[in-house]
Design a protein around this motif. Structure first.
Motif, PDB file in Angstrom:
ATOM      1  N   THR A  90      48.974 -16.012  14.979  1.00  0.00           N
ATOM      2  CA  THR A  90      50.195 -15.606  14.290  1.00  0.00           C
ATOM      3  C   THR A  90      50.596 -16.718  13.340  1.00  0.00           C
ATOM      4  OG1 THR A  90      50.940 -14.260  16.152  1.00  0.00           O
ATOM      5  CG2 THR A  90      52.596 -14.908  14.540  1.00  0.00           C
ATOM      6  N   LEU A  91      50.727 -16.373  12.062  1.00  0.00           N
ATOM      7  CA  LEU A  91      51.076 -17.340  11.034  1.00  0.00           C
ATOM      8  C   LEU A  91      52.521 -17.137  10.599  1.00  0.00           C
ATOM      9  CD1 LEU A  91      47.885 -17.184   8.770  1.00  0.00           C
ATOM     10  CD2 LEU A  91      48.342 -18.669  10.727  1.00  0.00           C
ATOM     11  N   THR A  92      53.141 -18.220  10.192  1.00  0.00           N
ATOM     12  CA  THR A  92      54.482 -18.157   9.632  1.00  0.00           C
ATOM     13  C   THR A  92      54.384 -17.901   8.136  1.00  0.00           C
ATOM     14  OG1 THR A  92      55.339 -19.696  11.285  1.00  0.00           O
ATOM     15  CG2 THR A  92      56.632 -19.417   9.280  1.00  0.00           C
ATOM     16  N   THR A  93      55.038 -16.842   7.662  1.00  0.00           N
ATOM     17  CA  THR A  93      55.052 -16.532   6.239  1.00  0.00           C
ATOM     18  C   THR A  93      56.493 -16.538   5.737  1.00  0.00           C
ATOM     19  OG1 THR A  93      55.384 -14.123   6.266  1.00  0.00           O
ATOM     20  CG2 THR A  93      53.159 -14.935   6.756  1.00  0.00           C
ATOM     21  N   ALA A  94      56.650 -16.412   4.439  1.00  0.00           N
ATOM     22  CA  ALA A  94      57.984 -16.386   3.836  1.00  0.00           C
ATOM     23  C   ALA A  94      58.785 -15.174   4.266  1.00  0.00           C
ATOM     24  CB  ALA A  94      57.862 -16.422   2.315  1.00  0.00           C
ATOM     25  N   THR A  95      58.100 -14.143   4.785  1.00  0.00           N
ATOM     26  CA  THR A  95      58.793 -12.910   5.173  1.00  0.00           C
ATOM     27  C   THR A  95      58.669 -12.630   6.666  1.00  0.00           C
ATOM     28  OG1 THR A  95      56.825 -11.642   4.519  1.00  0.00           O
ATOM     29  CG2 THR A  95      58.580 -11.868   2.894  1.00  0.00           C
ATOM     30  N   VAL A 127      41.890 -11.535   8.959  1.00  0.00           N
ATOM     31  CA  VAL A 127      42.350 -10.188   8.635  1.00  0.00           C
ATOM     32  C   VAL A 127      43.838 -10.100   8.956  1.00  0.00           C
ATOM     33  CG1 VAL A 127      41.914  -7.721   8.901  1.00  0.00           C
ATOM     34  CG2 VAL A 127      40.081  -9.360   9.391  1.00  0.00           C
ATOM     35  N   PRO A 128      44.700 -10.097   7.961  1.00  0.00           N
ATOM     36  CA  PRO A 128      46.140 -10.049   8.238  1.00  0.00           C
ATOM     37  C   PRO A 128      46.627  -8.635   8.499  1.00  0.00           C
ATOM     38  CG  PRO A 128      45.796 -10.089   5.883  1.00  0.00           C
ATOM     39  CD  PRO A 128      44.420 -10.189   6.521  1.00  0.00           C
ATOM     40  N   GLU A 129      47.719  -8.518   9.236  1.00  0.00           N
ATOM     41  CA  GLU A 129      48.426  -7.240   9.288  1.00  0.00           C
ATOM     42  C   GLU A 129      49.219  -7.132   7.989  1.00  0.00           C
ATOM     43  OE1 GLU A 129      48.808  -6.558  14.107  1.00  0.00           O
ATOM     44  OE2 GLU A 129      50.608  -7.167  12.998  1.00  0.00           O
ATOM     45  N   VAL A 130      48.723  -6.317   7.084  1.00  0.00           N
ATOM     46  CA  VAL A 130      49.216  -6.342   5.703  1.00  0.00           C
ATOM     47  C   VAL A 130      50.671  -5.901   5.570  1.00  0.00           C
ATOM     48  CG1 VAL A 130      46.963  -6.181   4.598  1.00  0.00           C
ATOM     49  CG2 VAL A 130      48.144  -4.081   5.296  1.00  0.00           C
ATOM     50  N   PHE A 131      51.169  -5.131   6.551  1.00  0.00           N
ATOM     51  CA  PHE A 131      52.562  -4.694   6.506  1.00  0.00           C
ATOM     52  C   PHE A 131      53.321  -5.223   7.724  1.00  0.00           C
ATOM     53  CE2 PHE A 131      50.279  -1.097   4.283  1.00  0.00           C
ATOM     54  CZ  PHE A 131      50.592  -1.544   3.011  1.00  0.00           C
ATOM     55  N   HIS A 132      53.132  -6.500   8.014  1.00  0.00           N
ATOM     56  CA  HIS A 132      53.703  -7.085   9.228  1.00  0.00           C
ATOM     57  C   HIS A 132      55.224  -7.040   9.222  1.00  0.00           C
ATOM     58  CE1 HIS A 132      54.792 -10.903   7.144  1.00  0.00           C
ATOM     59  NE2 HIS A 132      53.716 -10.644   6.426  1.00  0.00           N
ATOM     60  N   GLU A 133      55.849  -7.070   8.050  1.00  0.00           N
ATOM     61  CA  GLU A 133      57.310  -7.047   7.993  1.00  0.00           C
ATOM     62  C   GLU A 133      57.887  -5.690   8.397  1.00  0.00           C
ATOM     63  OE1 GLU A 133      55.761  -9.233   4.266  1.00  0.00           O
ATOM     64  OE2 GLU A 133      55.312  -7.405   5.383  1.00  0.00           O
ATOM     65  N   LEU A 134      57.069  -4.656   8.315  1.00  0.00           N
ATOM     66  CA  LEU A 134      57.552  -3.283   8.443  1.00  0.00           C
ATOM     67  C   LEU A 134      57.159  -2.619   9.753  1.00  0.00           C
ATOM     68  CD1 LEU A 134      56.624  -2.192   4.806  1.00  0.00           C
ATOM     69  CD2 LEU A 134      58.838  -3.025   5.629  1.00  0.00           C
ATOM     70  N   ASN A 135      56.450  -3.352  10.610  1.00  0.00           N
ATOM     71  CA  ASN A 135      55.953  -2.787  11.868  1.00  0.00           C
ATOM     72  C   ASN A 135      55.970  -3.844  12.966  1.00  0.00           C
ATOM     73  OD1 ASN A 135      54.690  -0.047  10.927  1.00  0.00           O
ATOM     74  ND2 ASN A 135      53.902  -1.563   9.475  1.00  0.00           N
ATOM     75  N   PRO A 136      56.076  -3.425  14.224  1.00  0.00           N
ATOM     76  CA  PRO A 136      55.920  -4.384  15.319  1.00  0.00           C
ATOM     77  C   PRO A 136      54.528  -5.016  15.282  1.00  0.00           C
ATOM     78  CG  PRO A 136      56.860  -2.320  16.112  1.00  0.00           C
ATOM     79  CD  PRO A 136      56.406  -2.068  14.709  1.00  0.00           C
ATOM     80  N   ALA A 137      54.429  -6.253  15.714  1.00  0.00           N
ATOM     81  CA  ALA A 137      53.130  -6.929  15.756  1.00  0.00           C
ATOM     82  C   ALA A 137      52.139  -6.108  16.568  1.00  0.00           C
ATOM     83  CB  ALA A 137      53.283  -8.319  16.357  1.00  0.00           C
ATOM     84  N   GLY A 138      50.932  -6.006  16.068  1.00  0.00           N
ATOM     85  CA  GLY A 138      49.894  -5.246  16.747  1.00  0.00           C
ATOM     86  C   GLY A 138      49.819  -3.786  16.375  1.00  0.00           C
ATOM     87  N   SER A 157      52.836 -14.283  -0.818  1.00  0.00           N
ATOM     88  CA  SER A 157      53.227 -15.317   0.143  1.00  0.00           C
ATOM     89  C   SER A 157      52.401 -15.222   1.422  1.00  0.00           C
ATOM     90  CB  SER A 157      54.720 -15.239   0.448  1.00  0.00           C
ATOM     91  OG  SER A 157      55.106 -13.968   0.924  1.00  0.00           O
ATOM     92  N   ASP A 158      51.948 -14.028   1.794  1.00  0.00           N
ATOM     93  CA  ASP A 158      51.021 -13.893   2.927  1.00  0.00           C
ATOM     94  C   ASP A 158      49.720 -14.646   2.641  1.00  0.00           C
ATOM     95  OD1 ASP A 158      52.883 -12.261   4.156  1.00  0.00           O
ATOM     96  OD2 ASP A 158      51.777 -10.401   3.800  1.00  0.00           O
TER      97      ASP A 158
END
Length: 251
Positions: A9-14, A71-82, A109-110
């Motif tokens: 899990t990475l820290t991003t601006a969002t 491989v990032p979760e491209v819509f991580h801001e909009l969905n629960p992790a996983g 920023s991702d």
């Protein structure tokens, strides 16, 4: 080449962003020694459905060729992790909604967060490429706006020709193609209704006008021909793509 898979899990601006990390099993690690910096990295951007089983398998194939793959979760801001969306109408509707909601600057920023993380890995050689399918093809192209990306393999990239993703004036991805310093490889399916011939022509003309270093491949294939589930999958073409990507990333 043997590989090892972890979730980070990475820290991003969002906000926090979960990533699948797959990398070669370095001999130094296996022997309990300090690893050497021998592996380039690939930022692998998925379809709208996020990290599905086909995406994970594709990432493993790339990693097995000698790359650290994130491989990032491209819509991580909009969905629960996983969150993984289904390959059905419900999943498609949710994924498209996410695609039209997340600003392109948040994808930028991702990418920055992943590039910063790679610098912390002892196994990282310092060379980074990008790879993606569908919306991920667009995001791989978008990542190449960052000069840290040496090459990008973009498969049936959606929304490049249509300029439909959220962006400020002047910040649509295709119109910024002249900012790309690395090499591009664009691969399309001629039977893909999402990027019709006129859309592909617009992209080709813009890349030529911008002076980009790129190769262009139009195949007799449908959209998502790389996905190893469903009737559109073409295993022979998929094998060819992996070979071409490896040559591009190792150049």
């Amino acid at each position: 080449m043997q590989i090892q898979t972890t979730t980070i899990t990475l820290t991003t601006a969002t906000g926090p962003m979960r990533c699948l990390q797959i990398m070669p099993l370095a001999s130094g690690n296996a022997l309990g020694k300090k690893p050497t910096k021998t592996f380039g990295a690939v930022l692998f951007y998925s379809e709208i459905f996020q990290i599905t089983a086909p995406i994970a398998r594709a990432a493993a194939i790339l990693a097995g060729q000698g790359f650290i793959v994130l491989v990032p979760e491209v819509f991580h801001e909009l969905n629960p992790a996983g969150t993984v969306l289904g390959y059905d109408d419900t999943g498609k509707d949710k994924g498209n909604q996410d695609k039209w909601t997340k600003p392109l600057t948040s994808h930028d920023s991702d990418t920055l967060a992943m590039l910063a993380y790679l610098q912390t890995l002892a196994e990282f050689s310092g060379k980074t490429s990008s790879y993606g399918v569908c919306i991920g093809g667009h995001l791989a192209f978008r990542a190449a706006l960052n000069p840290a990306i040496s090459a990008a393999c973009c498969l049936y990239a959606t929304d490049l020709h249509s300029d439909t993703l959220p962006a400020a004036p002047g910040d649509q991805t295709l119109e910024r193609a002249g900012d790309i310093q690395g090499e591009l490889m664009l691969i399309w399916g001629k039977q893909d209704p999402h990027i019709p011939a006129e859309g592909r022509l617009k992209i080709y003309q813009q890349l030529s006008k911008s002076g980009c270093n790129f190769s262009w491949h139009e195949l007799n294939a449908q959209h998502a021909f790389m996905r190893d589930e469903g009737e559109r999958y073409d295993p022979a073409l998929a094998l060819w793509v992996y070979q071409q990507a490896r040559l591009l990333f190792c150049a």
